[in-house]
Design an enzyme around this catalytic site. Structure first.
Site, PDB file in Angstrom:
ATOM      1  CD  GLU A  49      -6.350   1.935  -9.459  1.00  0.00           C
ATOM      2  OE1 GLU A  49      -5.503   1.190  -8.678  1.00  0.00           O
ATOM      3  OE2 GLU A  49      -7.526   1.989  -8.067  1.00  0.00           O
ATOM      4  CE1 TYR A  72     -10.842  -4.072  -7.221  1.00  0.00           C
ATOM      5  CE2 TYR A  72     -10.375  -2.142  -6.321  1.00  0.00           C
ATOM      6  CZ  TYR A  72     -11.302  -3.502  -6.250  1.00  0.00           C
ATOM      7  OH  TYR A  72     -12.056  -3.242  -5.530  1.00  0.00           O
ATOM      8  CE  LYS A  88      -5.022   4.241  -6.426  1.00  0.00           C
ATOM      9  NZ  LYS A  88      -5.714   2.841  -6.259  1.00  0.00           N
ATOM     10  CB  CYS A 139      -3.571   2.158  -1.710  1.00  0.00           C
ATOM     11  SG  CYS A 139      -3.062   0.412  -1.216  1.00  0.00           S
ATOM     12  CB  CYS A 167      -0.972   0.088   0.948  1.00  0.00           C
ATOM     13  SG  CYS A 167      -1.948   1.657   1.480  1.00  0.00           S
ATOM     14  CG  HIS A 226     -29.395  21.710  -5.483  1.00  0.00           C
ATOM     15  ND1 HIS A 226     -29.464  21.297  -6.315  1.00  0.00           N
ATOM     16  CD2 HIS A 226     -29.478  23.544  -6.101  1.00  0.00           C
ATOM     17  CE1 HIS A 226     -29.490  21.905  -7.483  1.00  0.00           C
ATOM     18  NE2 HIS A 226     -29.667  22.979  -6.895  1.00  0.00           N
ATOM     19  CD  GLU A 257     -28.315  17.731  -5.316  1.00  0.00           C
ATOM     20  OE1 GLU A 257     -29.399  18.489  -5.090  1.00  0.00           O
ATOM     21  OE2 GLU A 257     -27.580  18.922  -6.160  1.00  0.00           O
TER      22      GLU A 257
END
Ligand code: NDP
Length: 469
Positions: free
Chosen positions: A191, A187, A59, A56, A51, A453, A458
Site C-alpha cells: 500500500e 499489505y 492510509k 486504515c 485504524c 452493464h 458484471e
C-alpha cells in the site's frame, strides 16, 4: 482506591474494564455501557487506535491523494487540457489529514461519553491479579476485563535499524521522500509503495522472497506485481537489507548481495507484533501464544475466564472489522442484549472474511485461495474461472492497466468458495459478493444473476468457461 461507584451491591468499581481504545476496545466499551454496564476504558494514546490514527483511515486518505496523479493523466485521454502540470503539496495533505483524524478522535470520545464510559487517559496494567488494574498510579477493580491493546510494527535487527521508518511515521514524514525504499511485500508495504509512487516518490520495494503478498492467491500475486511494476515501482525480489547508514545527508541501504541504494527514507513494513508487554499479564495468570499474542478460546476468553482479548492482540486476522465483530460477540456474552432473546452473536466466519489491499490498482478477496481450496476440497474437485481485461475506462484514458478476476468453485456443492480481484474499486465490488458467499451462493446463483452493464463487476456473473491448466 480511586473515585468509584462501588457499593455493597457492586463488589468491583466497574463491571467491565477495557484496556485499549482502538476499534475493538471502543466498540466493546460503548456497547456494554449502552446495555447498562459500568464501564471504564483506558487508552494511553489517541482514541481510535491504529485504524483511525496511523492505519486504515489516513492510509485510505493518502491513497485517494495518490489516485489523483492517475486521474490527471487519464483525464487528458478524455479531452481535458490541464493548464499546467499539477503540483502536489505534501504539507497541505498532512494538515488536512491531521484535522480529519482529530475530528475522528473527538467522535470516538463522544461515542464513549454518550453511554457513560469512564475514559482514563493513561496506560493500564494488571496489578497482581485479574480483577485489579492500575492506571497513572490509581487502582481500579473490575468484574470483567477486555484486553484490546492491538499491535505495533516489527522491524528486524540490523546495523542502522534506527534509521529505518515504520508505517506509523509515514503519514508525517518530513521532508517528502523523493526516493523511498520499502522493505516487505505484505499489505502495508504494497500500500505505501503504491501511495508514495502516486504522490511522486521514486519507489524501490525489496522482497525477501520471490513474490509480494504471501498468503494471497498465486495468480493474483503475480498479476498485482506486474501492475505495480507498470506504475513504475521497482520491485526487487530475493533481497535483504544488511545495513543502513547516513552519508552526505542521504540514507545508504546496503543489500545482502553487495549492491547499495540511496534513499531519503526507508520504510520497514515487515509485519506487526501484538502489544502484550508490560501489561502485567503473567502475574494475572494470562497466557500468551507462540507469537506473543494473548491465547484465547473460540469465544475470545483468555486462560483466565473473566479476561477476554480481541483484535490484533489475540487474532491472526488483523483487520478492524474482525476486531469489531469479536467485540460484539464478547459483549453479547457478558452483557446479553434482551432484544436478541438469548440469541447471542456468533464469531465471524473466518473462512470468508473479505479484505482489500489499497494498492494501485486495488486488490480485494474473499474466501479461499486456489491452493487452499484444492487442499480443503480436493486437488481435482475445484473449478477455476479466471479473466483479465482492459476496462472500458482505459480504452480512452491511455493507461495500460488491466483488471483481474478469479472465482473458485467447490465441485461437490457448486458453492463459490473463493473470489479474487485486482482492479479499480475492488473493495467496493467484493464487499457485496462477500454477502452472497457468506450466504452460500453457488456458481449457478452467479450465473442466474443479471449483470450491471457496463461495469467491471458484471464480469463476476458472466464467467462461463472454466480456465484450463
Ligand atoms: P504482513 O504480514 O502482511 O507482511 C509482512 C511482510 O514483511 C511480508 O512480505 C514478509 O515477507 C516481510 N518480512 C517479514 N520479516 C521480514 C524480514 N526480516 N525481512 C524482510 N521482509 C520481512 O504484515 P504488514 O505489516 O504488511 O501488515 C500487518 C497486518 O495488518 C496485515 O496482515 C493485515 O491483516 C493488516 N493490514 C490490513 C490492511 C488492509 O486491510 N488494507 C492494511 C494494512 C495492514 P514474507 O511474505 O516473505 O514472509
Amino acid at each position: 482506591m480511586a473515585d468509584t461507584t462501588s457499593s455493597s451491591k457492586h463488589p468491583h468499581d466497574f463491571d467491565l474494564f477495557v484496556i485499549g481504545g482502538g476499534s475493538g476496545g471502543v466498540r466493546a466499551a460503548r456497547m456494554a455501557a449502552a446495555r447498562g454496564a459500568r464501564v471504564a476504558l483506558a487508552e494511553s494514546g489517541a482514541l481510535g487506535g491504529t485504524c483511525v490514527n496511523v492505519g486504515c483511515i489516513p492510509k485510505k486518505l493518502y491513497s485517494y491523494a495518490a489516485g489523483y496523479a492517475e486521474a490527471f493523466e487519464e483525464a487528458q485521454g478524455y479531452g481535458w487540457k490541464l493548464p499546467a502540470a499539477p503540483q502536489f503539496d505534501w504539507q497541505h495533505l498532512k494538515t488536512q489529514r491531521a484535522k480529519e483524524i482529530a475530528r475522528l478522535n473527538a467522535v470516538y470520545l463522544n461515542l464513549l461519553d454518550g453511554p457513560g464510559v469512564r475514559v482514563l487517559q493513561g496506560r493500564a496494567r494488571f496489578a497482581g491479579d485479574a480483577h485489579t488494574l492500575e492506571v497513572n498510579g490509581e487502582r481500579y477493580t473490575a468484574q470483567q476485563v477486555i484486553v484490546a491493546t492491538g499491535g505495533r510494527p516489527y522491524t528486524p535487527e540490523f546495523p542502522g535499524r534506527e534509521l529505518a521508518t515504520v508505517s506509523d511515521a509515514m503519514f508525517d514524514l518530513e521532508p517528502f521522500p523523493k526516493r523511498l525504499v520499502v522493505v516487505g511485500g505484505g499489505y502495508i508495504a504494497c500500500e505505501f509503495a503504491s501511495i508514495f509512487k502516486g504522490l511522486g516518490s521514486q519507489v524501490t520495494q525489496l522482497l525477501r522472497r520471490a513474490h509480494v503478498l504471501t498468503g494471497f492467491d498465486e495468480d493474483l500475486r503475480h498479476f498485482i506485481a506486474d501492475e505495480m511494476g507498470k506504475t513504475g515501482i521497482d520491485i526487487r525480489c530475493n533481497v535483504q537489507v544488511s545495513s543502513i547508514h547516513r552519508k552526505d545527508g542521504e540514507l545508504v541501504v546496503m543489500l545482502d548481495r553487495g549492491q547499495e541504494l540511496r534513499a531519503d527514507a526507508v520504510l520497514f513494513a515487515t509485519g506487526r507484533v501484538p502489544n502484550t508487554e508490560d501489561l502485567g499479564l503473567a502475574e494475572a495468570g494470562i497466557e500468551l501464544d507462540e507469537r506473543g499474542g494473548i491465547r484465547v478460546d473460540e469465544r475470545y476468553r483468555s486462560s483466565v475466564p473473566t479476561v477476554h482479548a480481541l483484535g490484533d492482540v489475540s487474532t491472526r486476522i488483523q483487520l478492524t472489522p474482525v476486531a469489531l465483530a469479536e467485540a460484539m460477540v464478547v459483549v453479547d456474552e457478558l452483557f446479553p442484549d434482551p432484544k436478541r432473546r438469548g440469541n447471542p452473536r456468533q464469531p465471524p466466519d473466518y473462512d470468508f472474511v473479505p479484505t482489500a489491499v489499497f494498492t494501485h490498482p486495488n486488490i480485494a478477496t474473499c474466501g479461499y485461495t486456489e491452493a487452499q481450496a484444492r487442499k480443503r476440497f480436493g486437488e481435482d474437485k475445484v473449478t477455476v474461472y479466471c479473466t483479465e481485461f482492459k476496462t472500458l475506462r482505459h480504452t480512452l484514458s491511455g493507461r495500460s492497466e488491466r483488471t483481474f478476476m478469479k472465482l473458485l468453485v467447490d465441485d461437490a456443492t457448486d458453492r463459490v468458495v473463493g473470489l479474487h480481484m485486482v482492479g479499480a474499486d475492488a473493495g467496493e465490488i467484493v464487499q457485496g459478493f462477500a454477502v452472497a458467499m457468506q450466504a452460500g451462493a453457488t456458481k449457478a446463483h452467479f450465473d442466474r444473476t443479471v449483470g450491471i452493464h457496463p461495469t467491471s463487476a458484471e464480469e463476476f456473473v458472466t464467467m462461463r468457461e472454466p480456465s484450463v491448466g
